[in-house]
Motif scaffolding. Structure first.
Motif, PDB file in Angstrom:
ATOM      1  N   ALA A   1      -8.500   8.344  -4.428  1.00 15.03           N
ATOM      2  CA  ALA A   1      -8.772   7.547  -3.233  1.00 15.03           C
ATOM      3  C   ALA A   1      -9.184   6.129  -3.605  1.00 15.03           C
ATOM      4  CB  ALA A   1      -9.857   8.220  -2.393  1.00 15.03           C
TER       5      ALA A   1
ATOM      6  N   HIS B   1       0.835  -1.204   0.000  1.00 12.28           N
ATOM      7  CA  HIS B   1       0.000   0.000   0.000  1.00 12.28           C
ATOM      8  C   HIS B   1       0.873   1.258   0.000  1.00 12.28           C
ATOM      9  CE1 HIS B   1      -3.377  -2.627   0.727  1.00 12.28           C
ATOM     10  NE2 HIS B   1      -2.824  -3.067   1.843  1.00 12.28           N
TER      11      HIS B   1
ATOM     12  N   ASP C   1      -2.769   9.440   4.148  1.00 13.87           N
ATOM     13  CA  ASP C   1      -2.237   9.769   5.473  1.00 13.87           C
ATOM     14  C   ASP C   1      -0.860   9.129   5.676  1.00 13.87           C
ATOM     15  OD1 ASP C   1      -2.218  10.999   7.933  1.00 13.87           O
ATOM     16  OD2 ASP C   1      -3.315   9.396   8.948  1.00 13.87           O
TER      17      ASP C   1
ATOM     18  N   ALA D   1      -7.266   4.580  -0.471  1.00 14.53           N
ATOM     19  CA  ALA D   1      -7.363   5.537   0.636  1.00 14.53           C
ATOM     20  C   ALA D   1      -8.821   5.700   1.049  1.00 14.53           C
ATOM     21  CB  ALA D   1      -6.776   6.881   0.216  1.00 14.53           C
ATOM     22  N   GLU D   2      -9.033   6.233   2.228  1.00 10.22           N
ATOM     23  CA  GLU D   2     -10.389   6.445   2.737  1.00 10.22           C
ATOM     24  C   GLU D   2     -11.048   7.603   1.985  1.00 10.22           C
ATOM     25  OE1 GLU D   2     -11.996   4.674   4.908  1.00 10.22           O
ATOM     26  OE2 GLU D   2     -10.341   3.327   5.418  1.00 10.22           O
ATOM     27  N   VAL D   3     -12.192   7.330   1.367  1.00  9.40           N
ATOM     28  CA  VAL D   3     -12.918   8.368   0.639  1.00  9.40           C
ATOM     29  C   VAL D   3     -13.360   9.482   1.582  1.00  9.40           C
ATOM     30  CG1 VAL D   3     -14.992   8.835  -0.719  1.00  9.40           C
ATOM     31  CG2 VAL D   3     -13.679   6.756  -1.153  1.00  9.40           C
ATOM     32  N   SER D   4     -13.565   9.153   2.829  1.00  8.50           N
ATOM     33  CA  SER D   4     -14.000  10.146   3.814  1.00  8.50           C
ATOM     34  C   SER D   4     -12.954  11.228   4.054  1.00  8.50           C
ATOM     35  CB  SER D   4     -14.335   9.456   5.140  1.00  8.50           C
ATOM     36  OG  SER D   4     -13.203   8.771   5.662  1.00  8.50           O
ATOM     37  N   ARG D   5     -11.727  11.015   3.591  1.00 11.11           N
ATOM     38  CA  ARG D   5     -10.681  12.014   3.787  1.00 11.11           C
ATOM     39  C   ARG D   5     -10.765  13.148   2.752  1.00 11.11           C
ATOM     40  NH1 ARG D   5      -6.373  11.759   6.694  1.00 11.11           N
ATOM     41  NH2 ARG D   5      -4.988  12.642   5.069  1.00 11.11           N
TER      42      ARG D   5
ATOM     43  N   ARG E   1      -0.239   4.715   1.186  1.00 17.76           N
ATOM     44  CA  ARG E   1      -0.450   4.904   2.613  1.00 17.76           C
ATOM     45  C   ARG E   1       0.858   5.090   3.361  1.00 17.76           C
ATOM     46  NH1 ARG E   1      -4.800   0.024   3.792  1.00 17.76           N
ATOM     47  NH2 ARG E   1      -6.256   0.530   2.091  1.00 17.76           N
TER      48      ARG E   1
END
Length: 302
Positions: free
Chosen positions: A98, A70, A145, A103-107, A73
């Motif tokens: 993302a 990953h 992140d 990656a987290e889409v919420s970011r 990340r």
């Protein structure tokens, strides 16, 4: 942690990068300085697996980039502008990245706010200014992140407010235990950000150490203006100093202000100005690069 060990890249008989060795460690910001054509970008591309080295090793957390699990990340990178499709909005670009990187889409929305693009989130990337595209590139690097950031000229196109924002963002990243490797030609700005400095010239590392040590190794210069610059210059040189001039103001190294005052008094030349110019990153960098140029030219002849 970033480690470059005897990294070399040759194009035929030309060595663009020659035996480069240095490291960038967690909790610190490392500045990577070099003139255009010095091998800076080629080095970063080898670190990120975009260019295959001729020899040597580039490691991130003890493994090559292509061996990372990953990678998005673990490493965030800004190497080139224009990475987004001009027809996509800023939000759509980050959503796509993302999904591609896991990656987290919420970011996405918090990052748009963090980089100051929340008001332009639905605007086409093709309509973004240079500074806005740079902010989007930084947001893309931060999507996963990652603890490690590798940034090539990330302040290009940013206004003074944007540069201050970027400086604080990278300092916060380092304070939280992250590793930052950044190249930039804005040396005055970089001096306010970095902890360690690596200077590369003609593909070879000329200096790698904490910034404080670089400042400590540099001599302060005296700025002196008097009635007879030529007579003053001869008097200072006879005392063993190195003197440069623009015809009116003398730049003197190798003397204390007290010594310079006494010499001027003995030469009977009135002094109009005598000030100490503390070493600055730009001047130290130019001095090191200038000193390295003759040696590099001699190697090319051989």
């Amino acid at each position: 942690m970033i480690e470059l060990i005897e990294l070399t890249k040759s194009y035929g008989r030309v060595r663009a990068v020659d035996d480069v060795t240095f490291s960038a460690v967690p909790g610190r910001v490392t500045g990577f300085l070099g003139l255009n054509g010095s091998g800076k970008t080629t080095t970063l591309r080898m670190l990120l697996g975009l260019t295959r080295p001729t020899s040597g090793t580039a490691l991130i957390n003890k493994v090559r980039y292509r061996e990372l699990n990953h990678p998005a990340r673990q490493v965030g990178a800004v190497l080139e502008q224009g990475i987004s499709h001009p027809g996509q909005s800023g939000r759509a670009h980050l959503m796509t990245q993302a999904l591609l990187t896991g990656a987290e889409v919420s970011r996405v929305d918090p990052l748009l706010e963090q980089v100051g693009l929340e008001a332009a989130a639905e605007q086409r990337c093709g309509d973004y200014s240079l500074g806005m595209r740079q902010r989007l590139a930084v947001a893309t690097a931060l999507l996963g992140d990652p603890p490690v950031l590798v940034l090539d000229e990330p302040a290009n196109g940013l206004d003074p407010e944007g540069i201050a924002w970027l400086r604080e963002l990278l300092r916060d990243h380092a304070r939280s235990g992250g590793t930052v490797l950044i190249s930039s030609h804005l040396l005055a700005e970089l001096a306010q950000l970095i902890d360690d400095v690596v200077i590369i010239s003609h593909g070879t590392v000329r200096y790698a150490a904490p910034l404080d040590e670089l400042y400590g190794s540099a001599s302060s210069r005296l700025r002196i203006r008097g009635r007879d610059p030529q007579l003053l210059s001869r008097a200072f040189e006879q005392a063993g100093a190195q003197v440069g001039t623009d015809g009116d103001v003398l730049a003197v190294t190798g003397l204390t202000p007290e010594d310079a005052g006494e010499i001027a008094f003995e030469a009977q030349v009135p002094i109009y100005e005598l000030a100490t110019d503390s070493p600055n990153l730009e001047q130290i960098f130019l001095d090191l690069v200038s000193a390295a140029a003759p040696a590099a030219a001699e190697e090319e002849v051989r």
